[in-house]
Write an enzyme that holds these catalytic residues in place. Sequence first.
Site, PDB file in Angstrom:
ATOM      1  N   GLY A   1       0.776  -1.245   0.000  1.00  0.00           N
ATOM      2  CA  GLY A   1       0.000   0.000   0.000  1.00  0.00           C
ATOM      3  C   GLY A   1       0.801   1.285   0.000  1.00  0.00           C
ATOM      4  O   GLY A   1       0.293   2.320   0.427  1.00  0.00           O
TER       5      GLY A   1
ATOM      6  N   ASN B   1       1.553   3.057  -2.571  1.00  0.00           N
ATOM      7  CA  ASN B   1       0.838   3.986  -3.456  1.00  0.00           C
ATOM      8  C   ASN B   1      -0.396   4.554  -2.767  1.00  0.00           C
ATOM      9  O   ASN B   1      -0.670   5.754  -2.868  1.00  0.00           O
ATOM     10  CB  ASN B   1       0.431   3.276  -4.755  1.00  0.00           C
ATOM     11  CG  ASN B   1       1.544   3.298  -5.785  1.00  0.00           C
ATOM     12  OD1 ASN B   1       1.842   4.333  -6.364  1.00  0.00           O
ATOM     13  ND2 ASN B   1       2.183   2.152  -5.988  1.00  0.00           N
TER      14      ASN B   1
ATOM     15  N   HIS C   1       1.209   0.647 -13.225  1.00  0.00           N
ATOM     16  CA  HIS C   1       1.971  -0.561 -13.534  1.00  0.00           C
ATOM     17  C   HIS C   1       3.462  -0.213 -13.510  1.00  0.00           C
ATOM     18  O   HIS C   1       3.870   0.813 -14.073  1.00  0.00           O
ATOM     19  CB  HIS C   1       1.562  -1.070 -14.924  1.00  0.00           C
ATOM     20  CG  HIS C   1       2.249  -2.334 -15.303  1.00  0.00           C
ATOM     21  ND1 HIS C   1       1.908  -3.552 -14.747  1.00  0.00           N
ATOM     22  CD2 HIS C   1       3.275  -2.580 -16.155  1.00  0.00           C
ATOM     23  CE1 HIS C   1       2.697  -4.480 -15.248  1.00  0.00           C
ATOM     24  NE2 HIS C   1       3.535  -3.934 -16.101  1.00  0.00           N
TER      25      HIS C   1
HETATM   26  C1  GRF Z   1       3.353  -1.140  -7.559  1.00  0.00           C
HETATM   27  O1  GRF Z   1       4.625  -1.377  -8.091  1.00  0.00           O
HETATM   28  C2  GRF Z   1       2.352  -1.005  -8.659  1.00  0.00           C
HETATM   29  O2  GRF Z   1       2.894  -0.461  -9.830  1.00  0.00           O
HETATM   30  C3  GRF Z   1       1.947  -2.431  -8.898  1.00  0.00           C
HETATM   31  O3  GRF Z   1       1.927  -3.023  -7.629  1.00  0.00           O
HETATM   32  C4  GRF Z   1       2.832  -2.329  -6.771  1.00  0.00           C
HETATM   33  C5  GRF Z   1       2.075  -1.924  -5.565  1.00  0.00           C
HETATM   34  O4  GRF Z   1       2.923  -1.376  -4.591  1.00  0.00           O
HETATM   35  N1  GRF Z   1       0.698  -2.495  -9.607  1.00  0.00           N
HETATM   36  P1  GRF Z   1       2.312  -0.739  -3.261  1.00  0.00           P
HETATM   37  O5  GRF Z   1       1.440  -1.826  -2.613  1.00  0.00           O
HETATM   38  O6  GRF Z   1       1.504   0.454  -3.645  1.00  0.00           O
HETATM   39  O7  GRF Z   1       3.484  -0.397  -2.414  1.00  0.00           O
END
Ligand code: GRF
Length: 205
Positions: free
Chosen positions: A13, A15, A110
């Site tokens: 999480g 992001n 992505h």
């Molecule tokens: C990120 O690298 C995103 O691009 C991919 O999954 C990962 C999620 O990372 N779809 P986080 O859980 O947000 O740290």
Amino acid sequence: MTFRVAVLASGSGSNFEALCHALNSPHQLAHIALLICNVPNAGVLVRAEKLGVPHVVLTPGDFASRMAFDEAILKVLQDNKIEAVCLAGYMRLVGPVLTRAFRGKMLNIHPALLPSFPGLHAVRQAIEKRVKISGCTVHFVDEGIDTGPIISQASVEVFDTDTEETLAARILQKEHKLYAQAIEGLASGRICLGAQGTEFKEPHE
Ligand code: GRF
């Protein structure tokens, strides 16, 4: 009226947290109003708790079919008056129930420069192919795997010494900024999905 956004996530999480920090303040157009997570012990839930963002856990095993699961997600989104959905490390295919309901309002991030390296283990694929530049892509979600119209990309240099972990960490830093910018664009109407793909409008148009 703020533009209410839900994040769907399955993992750590980072992001989700970056989006909350970037967007959840009074002067922003968009607001992360809800987290939906499909993994009961995922790290993203701890972050949501700390940040005070409402969160719902829905476990696929509790539903008779993929469609029933997606319908349950749709109901939560509708009950919470969500206008846009961001997939952020959501490790499940999103079916037509959701892609149709949120056409042009569902984004994914992505960790590669699409259309290179779609699907799982994108960073590992980039390392194995010894590419010199990689990065991340924000795109609209359609029924395919990482195939929807591209909104924005950011690049990072790939070093000979990089491992999957070091490169992923560098890409993540870019992801955190790029994703918030894309959501702001969607909320303001500057970015939208048209018949030919992603459209970018000037503020005065
Ligand atoms: C990120 O690298 C995103 O691009 C991919 O999954 C990962 C999620 O990372 N779809 P986080 O859980 O947000 O740290």
